[in-house]
Write a protein that holds these residues in place. Structure first.
Motif, PDB file in Angstrom:
ATOM      1  N   LEU A  41       0.823  -1.212   0.000  1.00 13.34           N
ATOM      2  CA  LEU A  41       0.000   0.000   0.000  1.00 13.34           C
ATOM      3  C   LEU A  41       0.858   1.264   0.000  1.00 13.34           C
ATOM      4  CD1 LEU A  41      -2.689  -0.962   2.666  1.00 13.34           C
ATOM      5  CD2 LEU A  41      -3.081  -0.728   0.207  1.00 13.34           C
ATOM      6  N   ALA A  42       0.319   2.301  -0.605  1.00 15.72           N
ATOM      7  CA  ALA A  42       0.989   3.599  -0.619  1.00 15.72           C
ATOM      8  C   ALA A  42       0.824   4.287   0.727  1.00 15.72           C
ATOM      9  CB  ALA A  42       0.408   4.479  -1.728  1.00 15.72           C
TER      10      ALA A  42
ATOM     11  N   GLY B 150       0.209   7.043   3.386  1.00 15.56           N
ATOM     12  CA  GLY B 150      -0.528   8.289   3.391  1.00 15.56           C
ATOM     13  C   GLY B 150      -1.840   8.268   2.642  1.00 15.56           C
ATOM     14  N   ARG B 151      -2.060   7.273   1.795  1.00 16.10           N
ATOM     15  CA  ARG B 151      -3.323   7.211   1.058  1.00 16.10           C
ATOM     16  C   ARG B 151      -3.804   5.788   0.796  1.00 16.10           C
ATOM     17  NH1 ARG B 151      -2.628   7.177  -4.993  1.00 16.10           N
ATOM     18  NH2 ARG B 151      -4.651   8.230  -5.025  1.00 16.10           N
ATOM     19  N   GLY B 152      -3.003   4.812   1.160  1.00 19.60           N
ATOM     20  CA  GLY B 152      -3.384   3.431   0.889  1.00 19.60           C
ATOM     21  C   GLY B 152      -4.491   2.941   1.800  1.00 19.60           C
ATOM     22  N   ARG B 153      -5.422   2.199   1.225  1.00 13.77           N
ATOM     23  CA  ARG B 153      -6.506   1.621   1.998  1.00 13.77           C
ATOM     24  C   ARG B 153      -6.698   0.174   1.567  1.00 13.77           C
ATOM     25  NH1 ARG B 153      -7.918   4.893  -2.154  1.00 13.77           N
ATOM     26  NH2 ARG B 153      -9.956   4.600  -3.183  1.00 13.77           N
ATOM     27  N   ILE B 154      -6.958  -0.672   2.521  1.00 13.07           N
ATOM     28  CA  ILE B 154      -7.120  -2.092   2.225  1.00 13.07           C
ATOM     29  C   ILE B 154      -8.452  -2.583   2.767  1.00 13.07           C
ATOM     30  CG2 ILE B 154      -5.802  -2.765   4.306  1.00 13.07           C
ATOM     31  CD1 ILE B 154      -4.944  -5.304   2.666  1.00 13.07           C
ATOM     32  N   GLY B 155      -9.167  -3.321   1.943  1.00 11.20           N
ATOM     33  CA  GLY B 155     -10.417  -3.945   2.338  1.00 11.20           C
ATOM     34  C   GLY B 155     -10.187  -5.438   2.496  1.00 11.20           C
ATOM     35  N   VAL B 156     -10.362  -5.947   3.687  1.00 13.33           N
ATOM     36  CA  VAL B 156     -10.186  -7.368   3.978  1.00 13.33           C
ATOM     37  C   VAL B 156     -11.556  -8.027   3.989  1.00 13.33           C
ATOM     38  CG1 VAL B 156      -9.400  -9.034   5.705  1.00 13.33           C
ATOM     39  CG2 VAL B 156      -8.092  -6.926   5.313  1.00 13.33           C
TER      40      VAL B 156
ATOM     41  N   ILE C 155      -0.253   0.659  10.978  1.00 13.56           N
ATOM     42  CA  ILE C 155      -1.335   1.302  10.231  1.00 13.56           C
ATOM     43  C   ILE C 155      -1.350   2.801  10.513  1.00 13.56           C
ATOM     44  CG2 ILE C 155      -3.848   1.454   9.961  1.00 13.56           C
ATOM     45  CD1 ILE C 155      -2.751  -1.073   8.733  1.00 13.56           C
ATOM     46  N   VAL C 156      -1.225   3.162  11.792  1.00 17.20           N
ATOM     47  CA  VAL C 156      -1.254   4.567  12.177  1.00 17.20           C
ATOM     48  C   VAL C 156      -0.022   5.300  11.655  1.00 17.20           C
ATOM     49  CG1 VAL C 156      -1.189   6.152  14.142  1.00 17.20           C
ATOM     50  CG2 VAL C 156      -2.679   4.139  14.218  1.00 17.20           C
ATOM     51  N   ARG C 157       1.140   4.690  11.824  1.00 17.78           N
ATOM     52  CA  ARG C 157       2.381   5.358  11.414  1.00 17.78           C
ATOM     53  C   ARG C 157       2.424   5.607   9.914  1.00 17.78           C
ATOM     54  NH1 ARG C 157       6.673   3.057   9.362  1.00 17.78           N
ATOM     55  NH2 ARG C 157       6.056   0.982  10.089  1.00 17.78           N
ATOM     56  N   ARG C 158       1.916   4.656   9.140  1.00 15.32           N
ATOM     57  CA  ARG C 158       1.983   4.785   7.683  1.00 15.32           C
ATOM     58  C   ARG C 158       0.791   5.551   7.107  1.00 15.32           C
ATOM     59  NH1 ARG C 158       2.544  -0.754   4.881  1.00 15.32           N
ATOM     60  NH2 ARG C 158       2.567   0.676   3.095  1.00 15.32           N
ATOM     61  N   GLY C 159      -0.194   5.860   7.920  1.00 14.79           N
ATOM     62  CA  GLY C 159      -1.346   6.596   7.420  1.00 14.79           C
ATOM     63  C   GLY C 159      -2.229   5.769   6.506  1.00 14.79           C
ATOM     64  N   LEU C 160      -2.462   4.516   6.877  1.00 16.22           N
ATOM     65  CA  LEU C 160      -3.265   3.610   6.062  1.00 16.22           C
ATOM     66  C   LEU C 160      -4.691   3.511   6.604  1.00 16.22           C
ATOM     67  CD1 LEU C 160      -0.673   0.691   5.691  1.00 16.22           C
ATOM     68  CD2 LEU C 160      -0.987   2.687   4.194  1.00 16.22           C
ATOM     69  N   VAL C 161      -5.572   2.976   5.769  1.00 26.99           N
ATOM     70  CA  VAL C 161      -6.957   2.723   6.177  1.00 26.99           C
ATOM     71  C   VAL C 161      -7.232   1.237   6.021  1.00 26.99           C
ATOM     72  CG1 VAL C 161      -9.385   3.130   5.652  1.00 26.99           C
ATOM     73  CG2 VAL C 161      -7.758   5.026   5.544  1.00 26.99           C
ATOM     74  N   LEU C 162      -7.722   0.617   7.088  1.00 26.37           N
ATOM     75  CA  LEU C 162      -8.117  -0.788   7.075  1.00 26.37           C
ATOM     76  C   LEU C 162      -9.620  -0.854   7.246  1.00 26.37           C
ATOM     77  CD1 LEU C 162      -7.481  -3.892   7.328  1.00 26.37           C
ATOM     78  CD2 LEU C 162      -7.297  -3.483   9.800  1.00 26.37           C
ATOM     79  N   ALA C 163     -10.296  -1.595   6.360  1.00 34.83           N
ATOM     80  CA  ALA C 163     -11.759  -1.629   6.410  1.00 34.83           C
ATOM     81  C   ALA C 163     -12.270  -3.041   6.133  1.00 34.83           C
ATOM     82  CB  ALA C 163     -12.348  -0.651   5.401  1.00 34.83           C
TER      83      ALA C 163
END
Length: 323
Positions: free
Chosen positions: A227-228, A230-236, A252-260
């Motif tokens: 994931l990129a 600051g803007r990457g998001r992953i749907g599991v 997740i927090v450090r890299r600025g990712l979104v997990l959904a």
């Protein structure tokens, strides 16, 4: 009637053809003469005993069916009788049988000109794929990573993301790259060592902005790594490997990712919205925008072989039981 019944959890051999009483449609239900039933991974999870809350036994598998409505319960529009339909079964069980009941609200007439098997393999998978991408905020400028891209829902995700204008990277087992390319993926990778690094190369070092993962385990972890920042998001939405994607919240927090959980989001939509999703998926199939691939057809009596085929990871697209 004849049906596949399970009286104990275990390997595919627990799927046994038996004579059982015919079901009767209750209020708001229809009775369907089943011509085909989809074999989905949810059936495998229940049959093997891996469902967190065990299903009561005896149990007849089968969540999605296609056939002809032969009777309607009280409160159902009788114009459905005689119609070719696809449906989600009542209680999400009972489809591996000659007859099955389904809520009328989860029963969809097959559009004119669309083959029954095509409708069966797209009305739920296509709706889920489109719904999950919407839940993840898909944009035309996204680069989308899809694991299990040769699978039933994976193939729908690839097609739906491409139809929305996104760039798609599909990941699948060795030998399935040709099929994933046919589904429309711009780039296809296999599960060899370092494939997440290859994703970085394909994206100029940035990584993907959106990933959809149904495998979990090490593959899910690699999808997170791809994931990129600051803007990457992953749907599991699954754990076909047997383990959920390991998640470190600090990372997740450090890299600025979104997990959904896009599947959970879709399945908890109001019934009316779920019905619209199914109707739109069928309409997209009728327009040629969603084209499911049927990997194999097995007669009902060979349900155990169908489960073995699905668990072997060799399938590309859907597996169907027929009468």
């Amino acid at each position: 009637m004849q049906a596949i019944e399970v009286d104990r959890f275990g390997d595919p051999d627990v799927l046994v053809m038996r004579t059982v009483p015919e079901p009767q449609p209750a209020q708001g239900q229809v009775l369907i003469d089943v011509h085909a039933a989809a074999v989905v991974y949810g059936d495998v999870i229940v049959r093997s005993g891996r469902r967190p809350t065990p299903t009561p036994l005896p149990w007849i598998p089968g969540i999605e069916v296609g056939g002809v409505v032969v009777a309607a319960g009280p409160g159902v529009d009788r114009s459905l009788v005689g119609r070719a339909v696809v449906a989600t079964t009542a209680g999400q069980q009972g489809g591996y049988a000659e007859l099955a009941v389904a809520p009328a609200a989860s029963t969809f007439p097959v559009p004119d000109g669309l083959a029954l098997e095509v409708a069966l393999t797209v009305f739920q998978a296509g709706a889920l794929a489109r719904g999950m991408l919407a839940a993840m905020g898909l944009r035309a400028d996204d680069t989308v990573l899809v694991t299990a891209a040769a699978g039933w829902i994976g193939s729908m995700l690839v097609q739906a993301a491409k139809a929305a204008g996104a760039t798609v990277i599909g990941v699948a087992s060795t030998g399935k790259s040709g099929a994933v390319k046919e589904f429309g993926a711009d780039h296809v990778l296999d599960y060899g060592d370092g494939w997440a690094d290859r994703v970085r190369e394909l994206t100029g070092g940035r990584g993907v902005s959106l990933a959809l993962d149904a495998v979990g385990g090490e593959i899910g972890a690699a999808a997170v790594a791809a994931l990129a920042d600051g803007r990457g998001r992953i749907g599991v939405y699954g754990f076909a490997s047997g383990a959920w994607t390991p998640v470190d919240v600090a990372t997740i927090v450090r890299r600025g990712l979104v997990l959904a959980s896009p599947l959970g989001t879709v399945l908890r939509k109001p019934d009316a919205e779920l019905r619209v999703d199914g109707e739109e998926a069928l309409a997209a199939a009728a327009r040629g925008e969603l084209t499911p691939r049927i990997h194999a057809r097995f007669p009902l009596v060979r349900a155990a072989d169908a489960h073995r085929e699905l668990e072997s990871r060799s399938s590309v697209g859907a597996i169907v039981l027929t009468r």
